[in-house]
Design an enzyme around this catalytic site. Structure first.
Site, PDB file in Angstrom:
ATOM      1  N   LYS A 197     130.748  29.609  28.351  1.00 56.98           N
ATOM      2  CA  LYS A 197     131.601  28.525  28.652  1.00 56.98           C
ATOM      3  C   LYS A 197     131.953  28.640  30.280  1.00 56.98           C
ATOM      4  CE  LYS A 197     135.107  31.514  28.138  1.00 56.98           C
ATOM      5  NZ  LYS A 197     136.536  31.553  28.683  1.00 56.98           N
ATOM      6  N   THR A 245     138.971  26.275  28.641  1.00 56.48           N
ATOM      7  CA  THR A 245     138.419  26.764  29.781  1.00 56.48           C
ATOM      8  C   THR A 245     138.234  25.668  30.655  1.00 56.48           C
ATOM      9  OG1 THR A 245     137.394  28.692  28.562  1.00 56.48           O
ATOM     10  CG2 THR A 245     136.995  28.541  31.006  1.00 56.48           C
TER      11      THR A 245
END
Ligand SMILES: NC(=O)c1ccc[n+]([C@@H]2O[C@H](COP(=O)([O-])OP(=O)(O)OC[C@H]3O[C@@H](n4cnc5c(N)ncnc54)[C@H](O)[C@@H]3O)[C@@H](O)[C@H]2O)c1
Length: 330
Positions: free
Chosen positions: A189, A246
């Protein structure tokens, strides 16, 4: 049950986890690579990465691996991923077969394309290994903001033990039996968060971020499934959950580094400016090679690789992504 735990790494996540585990009533020892960080923790009860936080008196920080590991049953690995192999090698003389490793770092080894539970297993084949992942910024966990994560290990009994060890009313821990997927979600990610940062730095909008998150999880799950993980893992906390936080959070250093790159800084300048680990810059190498090896379509990851290694500009990368041939969504 009180566990004896070593937390190997005194960056923001290591300190946040050590505080959490100490609060949960365990005997916790921290290990730091840096004498300066260890002194700050032991003498001033402070972590330079988490200035708001006061470290509880019961938590001591060591720079000797032997002292930090002695008598412990659970070892939480939380150094920057690039330092894991060297740190594990240095730990060799002090490891006993009954110690359980829990990986909290997020990354993929550049040269081997291994995730780090595989690196731990390579060096300590007889020790049980687990991983903790999910949307969990240290800045929030360290001040008790409600958080949910996922834990996985090689066997159900260890996963249940780890769930009990980490869980408290502010920190909810789910078990997932897909160790590879749990780790891959957390590792990959960061590459997409860099891409989102770049889009923000270029002045693009929410549509672009949503497109990157949605197409990003498709790339992550394709790559993960090809490597042997379960697709559904990527739609859980370690996949969509960690990707969303994130890409969207002000705390994300990958996103911050991406914004600086999008605004015109070089990758090196951006990393220096952020001053903390930017794992996406390293993870992109392993992900890119893995995708080539398995012939998996990962257009965003490929463009990130070219920006980081081949001097492609973010504008060129955007144009390539937007003018690819016509596709169906699934
Ligand atoms: N910060 C978070 O919110 C968070 C959350 C989940 C996972 N993680 C992961 O945890 C890992 C550690 O990140 P962080 O945020 O705690 O780091 P950080 O950027 O806050 O701090 C970096 C730490 O690495 C140490 N270090 C530097 N060189 C080293 C070496 N050669 N060997 C060992 N240690 C060294 C430094 O002393 C410092 O303690 C990363 O893989 C990161 O992706 C971080």
């Amino acid at each position: 049950m009180s566990e004896k735990i070593a937390v190997i790494g005194s960056g923001s996540w290591g300190v946040a986890l050590a505080i959490l585990l100490n609060t949960n009533g365990h005997e916790v020892k921290l290990w730091s690579y840096s004498k300066e960080e260890a002194d700050l923790i032991n003498n001033d009860r402070k972590c330079k990465f988490l200035p708001e936080v006061t470290i509880p008196e019961g938590l001591s920080c060591y720079t000797s691996l032997e002292e930090a590991l002695e008598g412990t049953e659970i070892i939480v690995m939380v150094t920057p991923s690039s330092a894991i192999r060297a740190t594990l090698n240095n730990m060799k003389p002090f490891i006993k077969d009954n110690q359980i490793f829990v990986l909290a770092s997020k990354g993929m080894e550049k040269d081997t394309q291994k995730v780090y539970t595989e690196v731990i297993k390579e060096i300590f084949p007889t020790n049980v290994v687990g991983a903790i992942s999910g949307p969990s910024h240290a800045e929030e966990v360290s001040i008790g903001i409600p958080t949910a994560v996922v834990i996985s290990s090689e066997d159900d009994q260890t996963s249940e033990r780890l769930q009990t060890t980490f869980m408290n009313p502010k920190f909810r821990v789910y078990i997932n039996d897909d160790l590879l997927g749990v780790e891959m979600g957390g590792s990959l990610k960061n590459i997409i968060a860099l891409a989102c940062g770049i889009a923000i730095g270029l002045g693009y909008g929410d549509n672009t971020i949503a497109a990157l998150i949605t197409r990003g999880i498709v790339e992550i799950s394709r790559l993960g499934v090809e490597a042997g993980a379960k697709r559904q893992t990527f739609y859980g906390l370690t996949g969509v959950g960690d990707l969303f936080v994130t890409c969207a959070s002000k705390h994300s250093r990958n996103r911050k580094a991406g914004i600086l790159i999008g605004q015109g800084m070089s990758v090196e300048e951006a990393m220096k400016e952020v001053g903390m680990v930017v794992e996406g810059v390293y993870a992109v190498d392993g992900a890119y090679v893995l995708a080539q090896k398995h012939s998996v379509g990962t257009p965003i990851i490929n463009e990130m690789y070219d920006i980081i290694h081949n001097g492609k500009t973010p504008e060129e990368a955007t144009q390539i992504l937007m003018s690819r041939g016509k596709k169906t969504e699934f």
